[in-house]
Design a protein around this motif. Structure first.
Motif, PDB file in Angstrom:
ATOM      1  N   GLY A 163      14.129  -6.567   1.022  1.00  8.02           N
ATOM      2  CA  GLY A 163      12.994  -7.375   1.437  1.00  8.02           C
ATOM      3  C   GLY A 163      13.143  -7.970   2.820  1.00  8.02           C
ATOM      4  N   THR A 191      13.067  -8.509   6.636  1.00  6.08           N
ATOM      5  CA  THR A 191      12.249  -7.892   7.675  1.00  6.08           C
ATOM      6  C   THR A 191      12.903  -7.968   9.043  1.00  6.08           C
ATOM      7  OG1 THR A 191      10.397  -8.802   6.479  1.00  6.08           O
ATOM      8  CG2 THR A 191       9.928  -7.821   8.595  1.00  6.08           C
ATOM      9  N   LEU A 192      13.362  -9.178   9.386  1.00  4.41           N
ATOM     10  CA  LEU A 192      13.733  -9.417  10.782  1.00  4.41           C
ATOM     11  C   LEU A 192      14.935  -8.608  11.222  1.00  4.41           C
ATOM     12  CD1 LEU A 192      12.620 -11.307  12.984  1.00  4.41           C
ATOM     13  CD2 LEU A 192      11.554 -11.510  10.781  1.00  4.41           C
ATOM     14  N   LEU A 226      13.998  -5.008  11.591  1.00  4.21           N
ATOM     15  CA  LEU A 226      13.063  -4.896  12.711  1.00  4.21           C
ATOM     16  C   LEU A 226      13.798  -4.996  14.046  1.00  4.21           C
ATOM     17  CD1 LEU A 226      10.020  -4.835  13.453  1.00  4.21           C
ATOM     18  CD2 LEU A 226      10.032  -7.314  13.336  1.00  4.21           C
ATOM     19  N   THR A 231       9.528  -2.863   5.393  1.00  6.21           N
ATOM     20  CA  THR A 231       9.172  -4.207   5.851  1.00  6.21           C
ATOM     21  C   THR A 231       8.865  -4.204   7.353  1.00  6.21           C
ATOM     22  OG1 THR A 231      11.539  -4.580   6.004  1.00  6.21           O
ATOM     23  CG2 THR A 231      10.425  -5.487   4.103  1.00  6.21           C
ATOM     24  N   ILE A 257       5.451  -2.789   8.171  1.00  7.33           N
ATOM     25  CA  ILE A 257       4.349  -3.736   7.994  1.00  7.33           C
ATOM     26  C   ILE A 257       4.242  -4.633   9.222  1.00  7.33           C
ATOM     27  CG2 ILE A 257       3.493  -5.678   6.633  1.00  7.33           C
ATOM     28  CD1 ILE A 257       4.792  -4.458   4.211  1.00  7.33           C
ATOM     29  N   ALA A 258       5.403  -5.091   9.705  1.00  4.67           N
ATOM     30  CA  ALA A 258       5.378  -6.011  10.839  1.00  4.67           C
ATOM     31  C   ALA A 258       4.955  -5.317  12.136  1.00  4.67           C
ATOM     32  CB  ALA A 258       6.751  -6.648  11.016  1.00  4.67           C
ATOM     33  N   ILE A 277      -0.101  -3.051  13.753  1.00  6.09           N
ATOM     34  CA  ILE A 277      -1.283  -3.908  13.731  1.00  6.09           C
ATOM     35  C   ILE A 277      -2.408  -3.072  14.344  1.00  6.09           C
ATOM     36  CG2 ILE A 277      -2.261  -6.129  14.382  1.00  6.09           C
ATOM     37  CD1 ILE A 277       0.179  -6.878  13.053  1.00  6.09           C
ATOM     38  N   PHE A 326      -3.909   1.884   9.255  1.00  6.04           N
ATOM     39  CA  PHE A 326      -3.991   0.523   8.755  1.00  6.04           C
ATOM     40  C   PHE A 326      -3.694   0.476   7.265  1.00  6.04           C
ATOM     41  CE2 PHE A 326      -6.583  -3.119   7.260  1.00  6.04           C
ATOM     42  CZ  PHE A 326      -5.911  -4.109   7.932  1.00  6.04           C
ATOM     43  N   ILE A 368       0.052   0.336   5.885  1.00  4.46           N
ATOM     44  CA  ILE A 368       0.865  -0.873   5.714  1.00  4.46           C
ATOM     45  C   ILE A 368       0.661  -1.459   4.320  1.00  4.46           C
ATOM     46  CG2 ILE A 368       0.931  -1.403   8.178  1.00  4.46           C
ATOM     47  CD1 ILE A 368      -0.983  -3.669   7.714  1.00  4.46           C
ATOM     48  N   PHE A 369      -0.526  -1.227   3.754  1.00  8.28           N
ATOM     49  CA  PHE A 369      -0.725  -1.722   2.395  1.00  8.28           C
ATOM     50  C   PHE A 369       0.004  -0.849   1.384  1.00  8.28           C
ATOM     51  CE2 PHE A 369      -4.116  -3.600   4.813  1.00  8.28           C
ATOM     52  CZ  PHE A 369      -3.990  -4.914   4.433  1.00  8.28           C
ATOM     53  N   GLY A 423       3.312  -2.330   1.460  1.00  9.01           N
ATOM     54  CA  GLY A 423       3.260  -3.580   0.717  1.00  9.01           C
ATOM     55  C   GLY A 423       3.288  -3.343  -0.781  1.00  9.01           C
ATOM     56  N   LEU A 469       6.740  -2.279  -1.952  1.00  6.55           N
ATOM     57  CA  LEU A 469       7.641  -3.434  -2.007  1.00  6.55           C
ATOM     58  C   LEU A 469       7.303  -4.337  -3.192  1.00  6.55           C
ATOM     59  CD1 LEU A 469       7.861  -4.300   1.777  1.00  6.55           C
ATOM     60  CD2 LEU A 469       9.744  -3.580   0.326  1.00  6.55           C
ATOM     61  N   PRO A 493       9.221 -10.024  -0.851  1.00  6.12           N
ATOM     62  CA  PRO A 493       9.710 -10.146   0.531  1.00  6.12           C
ATOM     63  C   PRO A 493       8.722 -10.977   1.346  1.00  6.12           C
ATOM     64  CG  PRO A 493       9.725  -7.858  -0.182  1.00  6.12           C
ATOM     65  CD  PRO A 493       9.039  -8.635  -1.256  1.00  6.12           C
ATOM     66  N   VAL A 524       7.617 -10.646   4.168  1.00  2.89           N
ATOM     67  CA  VAL A 524       6.623  -9.901   4.924  1.00  2.89           C
ATOM     68  C   VAL A 524       5.430  -9.528   4.033  1.00  2.89           C
ATOM     69  CG1 VAL A 524       7.540  -7.566   4.593  1.00  2.89           C
ATOM     70  CG2 VAL A 524       6.397  -8.138   6.712  1.00  2.89           C
ATOM     71  N   VAL A 525       5.677  -9.371   2.728  1.00  4.78           N
ATOM     72  CA  VAL A 525       4.564  -9.081   1.816  1.00  4.78           C
ATOM     73  C   VAL A 525       3.688 -10.321   1.653  1.00  4.78           C
ATOM     74  CG1 VAL A 525       3.967  -8.428  -0.535  1.00  4.78           C
ATOM     75  CG2 VAL A 525       5.818  -7.264   0.626  1.00  4.78           C
ATOM     76  N   LEU A 560       1.703 -10.369   4.610  1.00  5.92           N
ATOM     77  CA  LEU A 560       0.632  -9.377   4.502  1.00  5.92           C
ATOM     78  C   LEU A 560      -0.521  -9.923   3.667  1.00  5.92           C
ATOM     79  CD1 LEU A 560      -0.087  -6.464   5.270  1.00  5.92           C
ATOM     80  CD2 LEU A 560       0.933  -5.717   3.141  1.00  5.92           C
ATOM     81  N   MET A 563       4.428 -14.178  11.675  1.00  8.08           N
ATOM     82  CA  MET A 563       4.153 -13.062  12.589  1.00  8.08           C
ATOM     83  C   MET A 563       2.826 -12.383  12.265  1.00  8.08           C
ATOM     84  SD  MET A 563       7.615 -10.994  12.948  1.00  8.08           S
ATOM     85  CE  MET A 563       7.100  -9.443  13.592  1.00  8.08           C
ATOM     86  N   LEU A 564       2.520 -12.312  10.972  1.00 12.28           N
ATOM     87  CA  LEU A 564       1.314 -11.601  10.552  1.00 12.28           C
ATOM     88  C   LEU A 564       0.107 -12.521  10.439  1.00 12.28           C
ATOM     89  CD1 LEU A 564       2.898  -9.352   7.820  1.00 12.28           C
ATOM     90  CD2 LEU A 564       1.891  -8.578   9.945  1.00 12.28           C
TER      91      LEU A 564
END
Lengths: 279, 291
Positions: free
Chosen positions: A203, A205-206, A209, A230, A233-234, A237, A246, A249-250, A253, A256, B116, B118-119, B122, B219-220
């Motif tokens: 999970g 992200t940073l 990334l 993760t 998703i970040a 955009i 687009f 990314i879902f 999600g 995850l 997570p 980030v979810v 989202l 961020m999101l």
């Protein structure tokens, strides 16, 4: 007043479901003629209208399992110290250190890794940027260690005191007590710790990334750059809300989300197993 | 074979611990070393006098003050939103819910806690889009939506802390007030909650720490690299963790990088203080109650 409490609880429960529903709602293009499942096995090549998330799934799995493999022995060793091998006053210090580590912000781990670890990896292990699976896994291994150590220590210390006194009375050393009593008795909690660690690694992200490189190919070795679910998703955009890019990314999600559900249910089954075996 | 195993285990244990302690020392040492030179007031305020900056008489352009202020406002709003709801839900779970409802709800909360960040981000992003469709042109990524998403992130912790705190009240204390004729609500508000106040407070402080360090959610949902101090809830904002992330990939000169290290040090100290605070709050409680 009781009704208010009830409303709050139901609201929070609904929130969990709402998160899922919103992802379904906005990822709608995914569910036209079974595209969701083909997305899971396709590569990511926007030029050819391919928006698969297979590379990200592989990236996430490789990075988190490698992190787990690196972190497990270290965490278990530290937990052994904190749960019996180290002298008493030091056990406390070990635990305090672990707590402190848990408090370090993720972004700080990533930041330090970029300037400290990445150059080392670049010079000594791989050529290229130094942003790859290995680097990310090393950082994540440190990141998930505190979670695992806390679970391991709880498991090892959770053994009934009378058993410990019995082994001590039989003349067992601290090592023998750990190996033949505390480890076999505490294993469900230890497995829980491993699952929690995996969940955190998956999970996060940073770190991925910042240091995994984010390339979109399917990684083939541990010094390949990779992108995780993760990070994907970040990173994406897109402006066009109806595009597949687009929607992808879902898809990430949702994967995850399902993974989290599996983790939570797995942990529950472990707890049931433990309470069941006590009876 | 057994003796070999028994002899190698301490070795493994000490080696593991050394690796972990070494990593921690390297991380802390490196940040302190690299940020030492910039650790004075101008890191926060640049050339502007601190008093002027704090009372918003003069905008700060080359300091971290807008990012610190953004993080502060963000966390404040998120915690104000989350604490009442989280505590109420925790109280319901511990004191009112039936067995089946309780296991059903705690499964949902466990999933929410495990998502997570980030979810969760989202989800906040999706909410922004849906709201944007309902009120076109009025709502975009902003401070309020970020705070709301952060509130989703910390809710499960607050619920769990409140629930476990209440459930750990000893039976003798739990039954005293009702035996004297107190209602259920009076018992909760005047006996059960006060007896576990420090536990719950510790949980809230930990939630503050989590909200302050999280980057993926904001961020999101509305953080930007440069926005100044937000003047309303519907503006975009700066935040300390995002600034650190941004600098790591976008720095153009050594000076900016130095500021980045300064920001990392600042966030580290902030989270460290919150952690110690939570730790000592909970410690004093357990000692206080054993007497």
């Amino acid at each position: 007043m009781g009704v208010l409490f009830q409303l709050a609880a139901y609201g929070c429960g609904l929130l969990t479901i709402a998160v899922l529903v919103m992802m379904f709602q906005l990822g709608r293009p995914l569910f036209v003629d079974g595209q969701f499942f083909s997305l899971l096995s396709q590569v990511w090549q926007p030029g050819q209208q391919l928006y698969g998330i297979y590379p990200m799934i592989i990236g996430s799995i490789r990075i988190s399992f490698l992190a787990l493999a690196l972190s497990f022995p270290v965490s278990l060793g530290t937990a052994f110290l904190a749960a019996g091998l180290a002298p008493r006053p030091m056990q406390r210090w070990v635990l305090a250190m672990v707590r402190l580590m848990a408090g370090i912000p993720t972004v700080v781990y990533g930041f330090v890794a970029i300037f400290l670890l990445v150059p080392l990896v670049r010079e000594h292990v791989s050529r290229g940027s130094g942003l790859n699976i290995l680097t990310a896994s090393l950082v994540l291994a440190v990141l998930i260690a505190p979670t695992m150590v806390v679970f391991f220590v709880n498991g090892l210390r959770g053994v009934d005191q009378s058993y410990c006194r019995a082994t001590d009375a039989l003349g067992a050393t601290a090592v023998q007590r750990l190996l033949y009593l505390q480890l076999p008795q505490g294993w469900p909690t230890i497995v829980s710790g491993v699952i929690m660690g995996l969940g955190r690694a998956m999970g996060d992200t940073l770190v991925s990334l910042m240091v995994a490189g984010n390339s979109i190919g399917v990684p083939t070795s541990i010094v390949d750059s990779a992108r995780t679910l993760t990070a994907h998703i970040a990173l994406v955009i897109a402006a066009d809300f109806a595009s597949m890019e687009f929607a992808s990314i879902f898809a990430c999600g949702l994967v995850l989300y399902l993974f989290t559900m599996a983790v939570v249910i797995g942990l529950r089954m472990l707890v049931h197993l433990r309470t069941g075996s006590d009876r | 074979m057994r003796t070999l195993l028994e002899k190698s285990v301490p070795l493994l244990a000490w080696a593991g611990f050394t690796v972990l302690a070494g990593a921690l020392a390297a991380i802390l040492g490196y940040i302190v070393m690299r940020s030492w030179a910039v650790l004075h007031l101008s890191l926060l305020f640049g050339d502007v006098a601190p008093i002027d900056a704090i009372f918003l008489r003069h905008p700060v352009f080359d300091g971290l003050f807008p990012a610190v202020a953004g993080t502060f406002l963000l966390v404040l709003i998120a915690v104000l939103l989350a604490v009442p709801v989280g505590m109420a839900a925790g109280i319901y779970l511990a004191e009112y819910a039936g067995y089946r409802m309780k296991s059903c709800l705690s499964l949902l909360f466990d999933i929410l806690a495990g998502l997570p960040s980030v979810v969760v981000g989202l989800a906040g992003f999706s909410l922004t889009i849906l709201l944007h469709k309902v009120f076109p042109g009025k709502i975009g990524p902003c401070l309020l939506l970020s705070a709301l998403a952060l509130c989703f992130l910390i809710l499960p912790y607050l619920i769990r802390t409140t629930q476990t705190a209440l459930e750990s009240v000893p039976l003798s204390l739990r039954q005293t007030a009702p035996a004297l004729g107190a209602t259920k609500l009076q018992n909760i508000c005047k006996v059960l909650l006060p007896s576990k106040l420090t536990d719950i407070l510790g949980g809230i402080i930990l939630a503050v720490g989590r909200a302050a360090e999280d980057t993926a959610v904001i961020m999101l949902t509305g953080v930007v690299a440069s926005a100044g101090i937000p003047r309303s809830l519907f503006e975009q904002f700066e935040a300390l963790p995002f600034y650190i992330y941004y600098i790591s990939s976008q720095y153009t000169n050594a000076e900016e990088l130095q500021t980045g290290f300064g920001a990392a040090m600042l966030l580290l100290v902030l989270c460290g203080i919150l952690f110690l605070l939570a730790f000592f709050t909970q410690q004093t409680l357990s000692r206080h109650f054993r007497r």
